[in-house]
Design a protein around this motif. Structure first.
Motif, PDB file in Angstrom:
ATOM      1  N   PHE A  12       0.848  -1.187   0.000  1.00 36.65           N
ATOM      2  CA  PHE A  12       0.000   0.000   0.000  1.00 36.65           C
ATOM      3  C   PHE A  12       0.884   1.238   0.000  1.00 36.65           C
ATOM      4  O   PHE A  12       1.771   1.383   0.855  1.00 36.65           O
ATOM      5  CB  PHE A  12      -0.926  -0.002   1.224  1.00 36.65           C
ATOM      6  N   ILE A  13       0.662   2.124  -0.940  1.00 35.33           N
ATOM      7  CA  ILE A  13       1.468   3.327  -1.072  1.00 35.33           C
ATOM      8  C   ILE A  13       0.584   4.523  -0.746  1.00 35.33           C
ATOM      9  O   ILE A  13      -0.423   4.761  -1.427  1.00 35.33           O
ATOM     10  CB  ILE A  13       2.037   3.460  -2.503  1.00 35.33           C
ATOM     11  N   GLU A  14       0.949   5.257   0.260  1.00 38.88           N
ATOM     12  CA  GLU A  14       0.164   6.405   0.674  1.00 38.88           C
ATOM     13  C   GLU A  14       0.796   7.699   0.170  1.00 38.88           C
ATOM     14  O   GLU A  14       1.996   7.769  -0.102  1.00 38.88           O
ATOM     15  CB  GLU A  14       0.054   6.445   2.202  1.00 38.88           C
ATOM     16  N   GLY A  15      -0.031   8.720   0.050  1.00 41.81           N
ATOM     17  CA  GLY A  15       0.475  10.030  -0.326  1.00 41.81           C
ATOM     18  C   GLY A  15       0.681  10.220  -1.813  1.00 41.81           C
ATOM     19  O   GLY A  15       1.312  11.193  -2.235  1.00 41.81           O
ATOM     20  N   VAL A  16       0.174   9.301  -2.647  1.00 44.10           N
ATOM     21  CA  VAL A  16       0.324   9.426  -4.097  1.00 44.10           C
ATOM     22  C   VAL A  16      -0.695  10.439  -4.632  1.00 44.10           C
ATOM     23  O   VAL A  16      -1.864  10.412  -4.253  1.00 44.10           O
ATOM     24  CB  VAL A  16       0.136   8.059  -4.777  1.00 44.10           C
ATOM     25  N   ASP A  17      -0.239  11.332  -5.496  1.00 48.09           N
ATOM     26  CA  ASP A  17      -1.141  12.264  -6.172  1.00 48.09           C
ATOM     27  C   ASP A  17      -1.700  11.553  -7.399  1.00 48.09           C
ATOM     28  O   ASP A  17      -0.971  11.346  -8.385  1.00 48.09           O
ATOM     29  CB  ASP A  17      -0.373  13.522  -6.579  1.00 48.09           C
ATOM     30  N   PRO A  18      -2.974  11.139  -7.392  1.00 47.11           N
ATOM     31  CA  PRO A  18      -3.509  10.356  -8.512  1.00 47.11           C
ATOM     32  C   PRO A  18      -3.505  11.132  -9.823  1.00 47.11           C
ATOM     33  O   PRO A  18      -3.270  10.558 -10.891  1.00 47.11           O
ATOM     34  CB  PRO A  18      -4.925   9.995  -8.067  1.00 47.11           C
ATOM     35  N   TYR A  19      -3.785  12.430  -9.774  1.00 48.03           N
ATOM     36  CA  TYR A  19      -3.787  13.222 -10.998  1.00 48.03           C
ATOM     37  C   TYR A  19      -2.392  13.283 -11.615  1.00 48.03           C
ATOM     38  O   TYR A  19      -2.217  13.127 -12.829  1.00 48.03           O
ATOM     39  CB  TYR A  19      -4.304  14.635 -10.724  1.00 48.03           C
ATOM     40  N   LEU A  20      -1.395  13.491 -10.775  1.00 43.04           N
ATOM     41  CA  LEU A  20      -0.027  13.557 -11.276  1.00 43.04           C
ATOM     42  C   LEU A  20       0.404  12.219 -11.869  1.00 43.04           C
ATOM     43  O   LEU A  20       1.064  12.167 -12.917  1.00 43.04           O
ATOM     44  CB  LEU A  20       0.921  13.972 -10.149  1.00 43.04           C
ATOM     45  N   PHE A  23      -1.314  11.799 -15.202  1.00 42.63           N
ATOM     46  CA  PHE A  23      -0.729  12.710 -16.188  1.00 42.63           C
ATOM     47  C   PHE A  23       0.607  12.166 -16.693  1.00 42.63           C
ATOM     48  O   PHE A  23       0.859  12.117 -17.903  1.00 42.63           O
ATOM     49  CB  PHE A  23      -0.538  14.100 -15.576  1.00 42.63           C
ATOM     50  N   THR A  24       1.454  11.739 -15.768  1.00 44.94           N
ATOM     51  CA  THR A  24       2.768  11.225 -16.153  1.00 44.94           C
ATOM     52  C   THR A  24       2.643   9.998 -17.055  1.00 44.94           C
ATOM     53  O   THR A  24       3.348   9.873 -18.059  1.00 44.94           O
ATOM     54  CB  THR A  24       3.594  10.882 -14.902  1.00 44.94           C
ATOM     55  N   SER A  25       1.744   9.093 -16.718  1.00 45.24           N
ATOM     56  CA  SER A  25       1.589   7.870 -17.512  1.00 45.24           C
ATOM     57  C   SER A  25       0.957   8.132 -18.873  1.00 45.24           C
ATOM     58  O   SER A  25       1.055   7.290 -19.772  1.00 45.24           O
ATOM     59  CB  SER A  25       0.757   6.838 -16.743  1.00 45.24           C
ATOM     60  N   SER A  26       0.308   9.288 -19.050  1.00 46.02           N
ATOM     61  CA  SER A  26      -0.346   9.577 -20.330  1.00 46.02           C
ATOM     62  C   SER A  26       0.617  10.140 -21.364  1.00 46.02           C
ATOM     63  O   SER A  26       0.313  10.138 -22.559  1.00 46.02           O
ATOM     64  CB  SER A  26      -1.488  10.573 -20.125  1.00 46.02           C
ATOM     65  N   THR A  48      -2.618  13.739 -21.710  1.00 43.29           N
ATOM     66  CA  THR A  48      -4.017  13.905 -21.288  1.00 43.29           C
ATOM     67  C   THR A  48      -4.063  14.652 -19.968  1.00 43.29           C
ATOM     68  O   THR A  48      -3.248  14.394 -19.065  1.00 43.29           O
ATOM     69  CB  THR A  48      -4.698  12.534 -21.144  1.00 43.29           C
ATOM     70  N   ASN A  49      -5.012  15.556 -19.837  1.00 41.15           N
ATOM     71  CA  ASN A  49      -5.218  16.308 -18.598  1.00 41.15           C
ATOM     72  C   ASN A  49      -6.228  15.566 -17.719  1.00 41.15           C
ATOM     73  O   ASN A  49      -7.423  15.561 -17.995  1.00 41.15           O
ATOM     74  CB  ASN A  49      -5.734  17.720 -18.911  1.00 41.15           C
ATOM     75  N   PRO A  50      -5.776  14.942 -16.626  1.00 38.83           N
ATOM     76  CA  PRO A  50      -6.712  14.225 -15.741  1.00 38.83           C
ATOM     77  C   PRO A  50      -7.319  15.122 -14.660  1.00 38.83           C
ATOM     78  O   PRO A  50      -8.237  14.687 -13.954  1.00 38.83           O
ATOM     79  CB  PRO A  50      -5.824  13.153 -15.117  1.00 38.83           C
ATOM     80  N   TRP A  51      -6.803  16.330 -14.490  1.00 35.95           N
ATOM     81  CA  TRP A  51      -7.302  17.216 -13.438  1.00 35.95           C
ATOM     82  C   TRP A  51      -8.689  17.768 -13.803  1.00 35.95           C
ATOM     83  O   TRP A  51      -9.022  17.886 -15.001  1.00 35.95           O
ATOM     84  CB  TRP A  51      -6.348  18.389 -13.230  1.00 35.95           C
TER      85      TRP A  51
END
Length: 245
Positions: A12-20, A23-26, A48-51
């Motif tokens: 389990f990884i906490e503190g990950v910014d899902p939007y970032l 975005f990086t993977s896109s 792609t802009n996920p925000w």
């Protein structure tokens, strides 16, 4: 960047910014295949802009492969750096929008075929300013209608003194091809062999002998180049002569 060890137990990884992360993977460069032809190649950087808000920023591709070594410490053949234009692309994207930024990539006739990594550096202003975002685009350089493989052997003993370069050429086109094979390296005379009317689907093998090559070329690369006089296509591979122990 964080390295996460994966095992049988869940992680389990906490503190990950899902939007970032999205975005990086896109971010990618298309098409990922570039023909080994000396000309300007038109590519696109897509993202792609996920925000849920409009974003702005700029993105840059860097060719830093010439400064990197293999993970196993073995040397890599050097090619001239790629010319990428524009150097920096500015962008703006609405929420959920995918955009495509045109670029051109240009490399010289000495480019080695195979895979090549380009570093992607992006900066984006979304819900807040983000620092430099690093990613990698893997590109493949080759020819869809020709295949070249090269191997090196030492003769007449496992340590030489002669070097034999064996090149295998396969015609994947739908018509016969007339081609030319060259081998070149520092301190030796370039050798050339012709391949006339190679039928579709056929493979031809050519061997080049370099006398005393194990000593003269120790620790160096030999470049094997397949050329077609009727086109600008040039497919190059490199084989490494082991250094003296």
């Amino acid at each position: 960047q964080v390295r996460v060890a994966l095992g049988e137990a869940p992680v389990f990884i906490e503190g990950v910014d899902p939007y970032l992360a999205q975005f990086t993977s896109s971010i990618r460069v298309t098409p990922s295949f570039i023909p080994a032809v000396v000309t300007e190649h038109e590519q696109h950087i897509e993202l792609t802009n996920p925000w849920p808000v409009r974003i702005t920023g700029h993105i840059q591709l860097r060719d830093e492969s010439s400064t990197r070594a293999r993970a196993d410490g073995r040397p890599v053949p050097r090619s001239a750096p790629w010319r990428i234009s524009p150097n920096i692309c500015e962008f703006a994207a609405a929420p959920g929008q995918t955009i495509s930024l045109p670029i051109t990539i240009d490399f010289g006739p000495g480019q080695i075929a195979g895979t090549k990594d380009l570093e992607i550096v992006a900066r984006v202003l979304a819900d807040r300013p983000y620092g430099a975002i690093h990613s990698t685009a893997m590109m493949e350089i080759g020819l869809p209608d020709l295949e070249l493989s090269a191997d090196l052997q030492l003769s007449p003993t496992p340590s030489g003194p002669d070097v034999i370069v064996v090149a295998s050429v396969t015609n994947k086109d739908d018509h016969p091809r007339t081609l030319r094979l060259d081998i070149s390296a520092q301190a030796i005379v370039t050798q050339t062999k012709d391949i006339s009317d190679l039928p579709p689907g056929e493979t031809q093998i050519k061997s080049f002998v370099i006398r005393d090559g194990a000593r003269v070329l120790a620790g160096r690369f030999i470049r094997v180049t397949l050329g077609d006089d009727e086109t600008a296509a040039r497919l190059s591979k490199a084989v490494y002569v082991p250094a003296d122990k």
